[in-house]
Design a protein around this motif. Sequence first.
Motif, mmCIF file in Angstrom:
data_model
loop_
_atom_site.group_PDB
_atom_site.id
_atom_site.type_symbol
_atom_site.label_atom_id
_atom_site.label_comp_id
_atom_site.label_asym_id
_atom_site.label_seq_id
_atom_site.Cartn_x
_atom_site.Cartn_y
_atom_site.Cartn_z
ATOM 1 N N ILE A 1 0.857 -1.194 0.000
ATOM 2 C CA ILE A 1 0.000 0.000 0.000
ATOM 3 C C ILE A 1 0.888 1.236 0.000
ATOM 4 O O ILE A 1 1.874 1.302 0.724
ATOM 5 N N ASN B 1 -1.812 7.812 -0.176
ATOM 6 C CA ASN B 1 -2.884 8.308 -1.036
ATOM 7 C C ASN B 1 -2.576 9.761 -1.379
ATOM 8 O O ASN B 1 -3.017 10.689 -0.703
ATOM 9 N N GLU C 1 -11.384 5.962 3.255
ATOM 10 C CA GLU C 1 -11.463 4.507 3.055
ATOM 11 C C GLU C 1 -12.794 3.969 3.562
ATOM 12 O O GLU C 1 -13.336 3.013 3.010
ATOM 13 N N ALA D 1 -15.468 1.863 1.482
ATOM 14 C CA ALA D 1 -15.944 0.565 1.959
ATOM 15 C C ALA D 1 -17.472 0.542 2.002
ATOM 16 O O ALA D 1 -18.105 -0.449 1.622
ATOM 17 N N PHE E 1 -18.738 0.074 -1.478
ATOM 18 C CA PHE E 1 -18.614 -1.325 -1.875
ATOM 19 C C PHE E 1 -19.709 -2.161 -1.228
ATOM 20 O O PHE E 1 -20.253 -3.069 -1.849
ATOM 21 N N ARG F 1 -19.068 -8.076 -3.480
ATOM 22 C CA ARG F 1 -18.067 -8.611 -2.564
ATOM 23 C C ARG F 1 -18.770 -8.916 -1.249
ATOM 24 O O ARG F 1 -19.767 -8.295 -0.915
ATOM 25 N N SER F 2 -18.250 -9.855 -0.508
ATOM 26 C CA SER F 2 -18.904 -10.192 0.757
ATOM 27 C C SER F 2 -18.567 -9.134 1.808
ATOM 28 O O SER F 2 -17.463 -8.592 1.832
ATOM 29 N N GLU G 1 -15.491 -9.688 4.017
ATOM 30 C CA GLU G 1 -14.218 -9.432 3.339
ATOM 31 C C GLU G 1 -13.967 -7.934 3.208
ATOM 32 O O GLU G 1 -12.859 -7.469 3.429
ATOM 33 N N ILE G 2 -15.014 -7.185 2.851
ATOM 34 C CA ILE G 2 -14.841 -5.741 2.676
ATOM 35 C C ILE G 2 -14.330 -5.108 3.955
ATOM 36 O O ILE G 2 -13.363 -4.354 3.955
ATOM 37 N N TYR H 1 -10.818 -6.125 5.098
ATOM 38 C CA TYR H 1 -9.848 -5.455 4.253
ATOM 39 C C TYR H 1 -9.808 -3.963 4.583
ATOM 40 O O TYR H 1 -8.745 -3.336 4.560
ATOM 41 N N HIS H 2 -10.959 -3.396 4.915
ATOM 42 C CA HIS H 2 -11.038 -1.972 5.243
ATOM 43 C C HIS H 2 -10.131 -1.623 6.417
ATOM 44 O O HIS H 2 -9.421 -0.630 6.384
ATOM 45 N N VAL I 1 -6.560 -1.593 5.140
ATOM 46 C CA VAL I 1 -6.296 -0.489 4.214
ATOM 47 C C VAL I 1 -6.332 0.852 4.923
ATOM 48 O O VAL I 1 -5.443 1.691 4.750
ATOM 49 N N SER J 1 -2.994 3.048 5.016
ATOM 50 C CA SER J 1 -3.080 4.253 4.194
ATOM 51 C C SER J 1 -2.976 5.498 5.070
ATOM 52 O O SER J 1 -2.313 6.477 4.713
#
Lengths: 186, 277
Positions: free
Chosen positions: A47, A50, A128, A132, A135, A141-142, A145-146, A149-150, A153, A157
């Motif tokens: 990563i 940004n 972010e 998310a 999304f 996407r499940s 998982e989102i 991952y959030h 990230v 970030s």
Amino acid sequence: MIQPLDNFITQYPALRPYVNWGVTVGSVLLCLLILPTRLPGMELAGISPNWLLIWVVAWSIKRTVWQGAIAGVVLGFLQDAMTAPFPTHALSLAIVGALTARLQKQRYVQEDFISVALIVFGMAVVAETVTALQFSFQGGRSLLEIWTYHQFVALSSAILSSLWAPVVYFPLNHWWESIEQSEPMG
Amino acid sequence: MFALRRWWDRYGIQITLTSLAVGTALLIRQTQGGVLLETYQWLTRPFQSKPNPQAQVANAQMLELQQRLIELESKNQRLEELLGFVQVKKGKGITAPVIGRSADHWWQQLSLGRGRRDGVEKESVVLSPGGVVGRVTAVTAHTSRVLLLSDPTSRVGVTISRSRTMGSMRGNSGNRGILEFYEKNPDVRRGDVVTSSALSGRFPSGLPIGRIESVDTTKSPAPEAIVELSAPVSYLEWAVIYPKSPEVAEPLAPASGSAPSPVPSPNVLDESSPSTP
């Protein structure tokens, strides 16, 4: 780099607005072109900072809410162009721009270095989270998982962007301040 | 009229500049950043590495060969039972340097330094020593953007090489993928090699994808497994693009003259007995 430009516009004051817009657009372009690179030391688990978010914060810090939001929309569209248009980055960056402009930093925090890093840290998390959420509503996407991952990230970030924020903020802020000072009253 | 004129004098420049900025950004967005990518390619050209397959990826290459071998052995066994097998022709690949990574944190993408001028088309398949990397989603004159297999939006039909068990795999960031099986009791264990299946519309069959890292048979509604992708995406410096020509896309078809069906040649790779003699 800024000094010769300063000298240039004191010599030719008529060209001042054009040089100002040139520097602004040029800095955006620079931020855009550095996005796909992964330079050593700028990367944390794949990563990178940004850069557009840092630019939007630097722009909005001393501007009105609308100026911040529009800058966010424009840079968001540009980031869409570099990745994929849905979900759009314009929404998250517009919110970041508007919120930063609303903060009225001067009233609470004095030190520039610390406050800019802190604002960028918070705004990276906000951006972010907005992505998310988009999304999540978009589906595909499940949710688990989102949001797992959030976490990853948002934290990486935020840390990286806040560390690299002064690199964008100081030259730009210096430039805009010098432009404002050299502007004739009225 | 005068008021309008005064209003325009005051806000005209601001409005013009704002709409110019928004308009330009929208235009660039509509063209999927072609101008930006081209500029990027031009600027980074001096730093792009020359293809150097031997030095770095020897290990990955060995892994690929090993996986191909297992795949071929298994396939060969099946094919011996069938007659009239046509050899799949693979088109000539285009070697391309990797010039950039994804420009945000949510998409797993790559930018490659070859584009339309070099014969790259949309939906081309991108391979590297080690296995499948992804597929091309956007092309400019000199660059192409690749959606990696590890992106959550990319799905691919896969086969376990050893047992020919089928499933579909979606990306899960990093270099992992999640494999959902179609059966309740899949014959799969740790270390099994995963390749693209004949049911995959986007990739030719039999390309190495990765190996099974762990299996979760209790998962509902379908058993899942975590796949470790074998292409070394995080330190990839070059990749090979295969344009999606019919002979690459067409999976192993029996030469009995049967019309190509939307689900290609299930009689070759399915567990069921072949319908053609």
